[in-house]
Design an enzyme around this catalytic site. Structure first.
Site, PDB file in Angstrom:
ATOM      1  CG  ASP A 275       0.717  -1.267  -6.858  1.00 35.09           C
ATOM      2  OD1 ASP A 275      -0.211  -1.875  -7.413  1.00 35.09           O
ATOM      3  OD2 ASP A 275       1.069  -1.491  -5.687  1.00 35.09           O
TER       4      ASP A 275
ATOM      5  CE  LYS B 156      -3.139   0.583   0.154  1.00 34.43           C
ATOM      6  NZ  LYS B 156      -2.871  -0.729  -0.474  1.00 34.43           N
ATOM      7  CG  ASN B 157       1.524  -2.265  -1.056  1.00 36.53           C
ATOM      8  OD1 ASN B 157       0.342  -2.058  -0.802  1.00 36.53           O
ATOM      9  ND2 ASN B 157       2.002  -2.206  -2.285  1.00 36.53           N
TER      10      ASN B 157
ATOM     11  NE  ARG C 210      -6.095  -9.408  -2.297  1.00 36.28           N
ATOM     12  CZ  ARG C 210      -6.600 -10.464  -2.920  1.00 36.28           C
ATOM     13  NH1 ARG C 210      -7.890 -10.585  -3.038  1.00 36.28           N
ATOM     14  NH2 ARG C 210      -5.826 -11.395  -3.420  1.00 36.28           N
TER      15      ARG C 210
ATOM     16  CG  MET D 130       1.198  -9.011 -12.412  1.00 34.78           C
ATOM     17  SD  MET D 130       1.975  -8.431 -10.894  1.00 34.78           S
ATOM     18  CE  MET D 130       1.020  -9.317  -9.652  1.00 34.78           C
TER      19      MET D 130
ATOM     20  CG  ASP E 286      -7.497  -1.152  -5.564  1.00 37.19           C
ATOM     21  OD1 ASP E 286      -8.283  -0.312  -5.098  1.00 37.19           O
ATOM     22  OD2 ASP E 286      -6.263  -1.063  -5.484  1.00 37.19           O
TER      23      ASP E 286
END
EC number: 2.5.1.7
Length: 434
Positions: free
Chosen positions: A319, A22-23, A97, A341, A121
Site C-alpha cells: 500500500d 483502516k484495514n 472489498r 502483488m 480498488d
C-alpha cells in the site's frame, strides 16, 4: 464527483495525529458479528469504507451506537439473515472489498453466509480462493452463481483442520481465523499473514474468549470455543497514513511531527523512506521529519541501483509503494520500484510522467524512477484518482508541483483518508474541495 484543487509549493509545519487503521477497522468490525454481546471499538476512522461497513452491519440488524468521536458500540444480538438475500444487501456489500470478511463470522455463528463478488480498488486481480478454499476445508459447502456473481456458503458444523494457505493473504487469514474460533476442535493456519492488523484481530478475539496461539507469527493454532463474549478494543494508528505523511513532508520540504505513531508496529516503513535519503527521527512514540531541501537515494553496497519491493509482513506493505514512487521523483538518484502483488497498481505513473517526472514503466509490475532533485519541479495538471493509494500519491505530487492541480474522483481518497484536506490545510497546505 468531488474534486480537489491544489495550489502546489506550500510547505507544511506542525504536528499531525494519524487516524485509526483502516484495514484493522474492517476486520474487527466484522468480528463483532461473532457474539451477541456488546463490543466497543475505539479510534475508528471516519472514512467511507469503514462508514459503509458500519452501515451495512446496522442494516443487517446489528445495534450500532456512536459513543463519541471515533468510538462505536456494536451489539449483533439479532441478525436478519433474510436481509442478506436482498437486492439492497447485494448492492451495498458488492461495492466494498471489506464485505468479504463477514463470511467467516456469519458461517461460524449461523451456519450460512451469502456474499456477492466484492468491489474495491481496481488495482488488478484480487482472487478469493484463499478465503473460500480454507473455509471449505473447515466443512463449508460453496455454491457460486455465475450469472448473479453470488457466493453462497453453508455448514451444519465447522470442524478444525490443518490449513496451509497458498498465499499469506491478510483478509483471507482474517476470514479463516474468525470462522475457526467457533469451529469444533483444533485449527492450524500455516503461512498465515502476520501483519499488525491480523495480530490486533487475534488479540481482540482472545479478549472475547477465543483460544489462539502463535499470535504475530505465520502459524496460528486455534482451539474452537462454543461462544464468544463482548470486549473493548482500540485500533492502532494507520501505518499507511503515517507513511503518506512522511512522503508529504519530504516532497514539500516540510517540518512535520507525526504524533503517537505506535512505532513498534511500523516494521520497515520508516527505514524504507530513509533509504530514499529522507531523515526520519524517532522521538518517543512520535516520528519527526525535519525540513529537507534535497535527499539522495542510496545504492546497494556493490553500487547497483536500489530496488524497493513489496513483500508479506514483515516486508514492505504494497500500500505504500505508490507513495515511495512519487517521493523518489524529487530525490537525487535512481530506484527500481517492484510492485509484485497487483499488476495494475503502477499504471497511475502516466500522470506523473505528464507532470514531468522521469519514470520508465518497465512492465505492469516494475517502474524505474530517475530522481531529478532540485533541477526540475513537477508541473500542476488535471488528473483523476484511480484508487485510494494512487489518489493520495497524486495529491502528494500536486502539493509539491509548480502551479495549480485538479484531482477528480476524490471519493477514492476519502475511502481511506479522514478529512485529509482539512487536516493538511491546518498545517499550511492549500487544498480546496469542490
Amino acid at each position: 464527483m468531488s474534486s480537489f484543487i491544489i495550489e502546489g509549493g506550500c510547505s507544511l509545519k506542525g504536528e499531525i495525529t494519524p487516524q485509526g487503521a483502516k484495514n484493522e477497522a474492517l476486520q474487527v468490525i466484522c468480528a463483532t458479528l461473532l457474539t451477541q454481546e456488546e463490543v466497543i471499538i475505539e479510534n475508528v476512522p471516519d472514512i467511507l469504507d469503514v462508514n459503509n461497513l458500519i452501515a451495512l452491519l446496522s442494516d443487517m440488524g446489528a445495534e450500532v451506537k456512536k459513543l463519541d468521536s471515533g468510538s462505536y458500540s456494536f451489539k449483533a444480538e439479532k441478525i436478519n439473515l433474510a436481509y442478506t438475500q436482498s437486492k439492497d444487501f447485494m448492492e451495498k456489500s458488492a461495492a466494498m472489498r471489506g464485505s468479504i470478511m463477514i463470511v467467516g463470522p456469519l458461517l461460524a455463528r449461523f451456519g450460512e453466509a451469502v456474499v456477492p463478488k466484492p468491489g474495491g480498488d481496481k488495482i488488478g486481480r484480487r482472487r478469493l480462493d484463499t478465503h473460500f478454499n480454507g473455509i471449505m476445508k473447515l466443512g463449508a459447502e460453496l455454491i457460486f452463481n455465475e450469472q448473479k456473481q453470488l457466493f453462497t456458503l453453508s455448514a451444519k458444523k465447522l470442524n478444525g483442520q490443518y490449513i496451509l494457505l497458498d498465499e499469506a493473504s491478510v483478509t483471507g487469514t482474517a476470514n479463516l481465523l474468525m470462522a475457526a474460533v467457533l469451529a469444533e476442535g483444533e485449527t492450524i493456519i500455516y503461512n498465515a499473514a502476520c501483519e499488525p492488523y491480523v495480530e490486533q484481530l487475534s488479540r481482540m478475539l482472545v479478549s472475547m474468549g477465543a483460544k489462539i496461539e502463535g499470535i504475530g507469527s505465520n502459524r496460528l493454532t486455534i482451539h474452537g470455543v462454543s461462544s464468544l463474549s463482548g470486549c473493548r478494543h482500540r485500533l492502532l494508528p494507520d501505518m499507511i497514513e503515517i507513511g503518506s505523511f512522511i512522503g508529504m513532508a519530504a516532497m514539500t520540504a516540510s517540518e512535520l511531527t507525526i504524533k503517537d505513531s505506535s512505532i513498534t508496529h511500523l516494521g520497515i516503513i520508516p527505514e524504507s523512506f530513509r533509504r530514499l535519503g529522507i531523515i526520519v527521527e524517532q522521538r518517543g512514540d512520535d516520528l519527526y521529519i525535519p525540513q529537507q531541501d534535497n535527499y539522495t537515494i542510496e545504492s546497494f553496497i556493490d553500487g547497483s541501483i536500489l530496488t524497493i519491493a513489496d513483500a508479506p509482513w514483515p516486508g514492505l506493505t504494497p500500500d505504500l509503494l505508490s507513495v515511495l514512487l512519487v517521493v523518489a521523483t524529487k530525490a537525487e538518484g535512481c530506484v527500481l520500484i517492484h510492485q509484485k502483488m497487483f499488476e495494475s497498481r503502477l499504471f497511475f505513473v502516466d500522470k506523473l510522467i505528464d507532470m514531468g517526472a522521469q519514470i520508465i514503466l518497465c512492465d505492469p509490475h516494475r517502474a524505474t524512477v530517475i530522481g531529478m532533485g532540485k533541477r526540475f519541479r513537477l508541473k500542476g495538471m488535471t488528473m483523476t484518482s484511480p484508487d485510494i493509494r494512487a489518489g493520495i500519491s497524486l495529491l502528494i505530487a500536486a502539493m509539491s508541483a509548480e502551479g495549480v492541480s485538479t484531482i477528480h474522483n476524490i471519493d477514492q481518497i476519502d475511502r481511506g483518508y479522514q478529512n485529509i484536506d482539512k487536516r493538511l490545510n491546518a498545517l499550511g497546505a492549500k487544498i480546496e474541495r469542490r
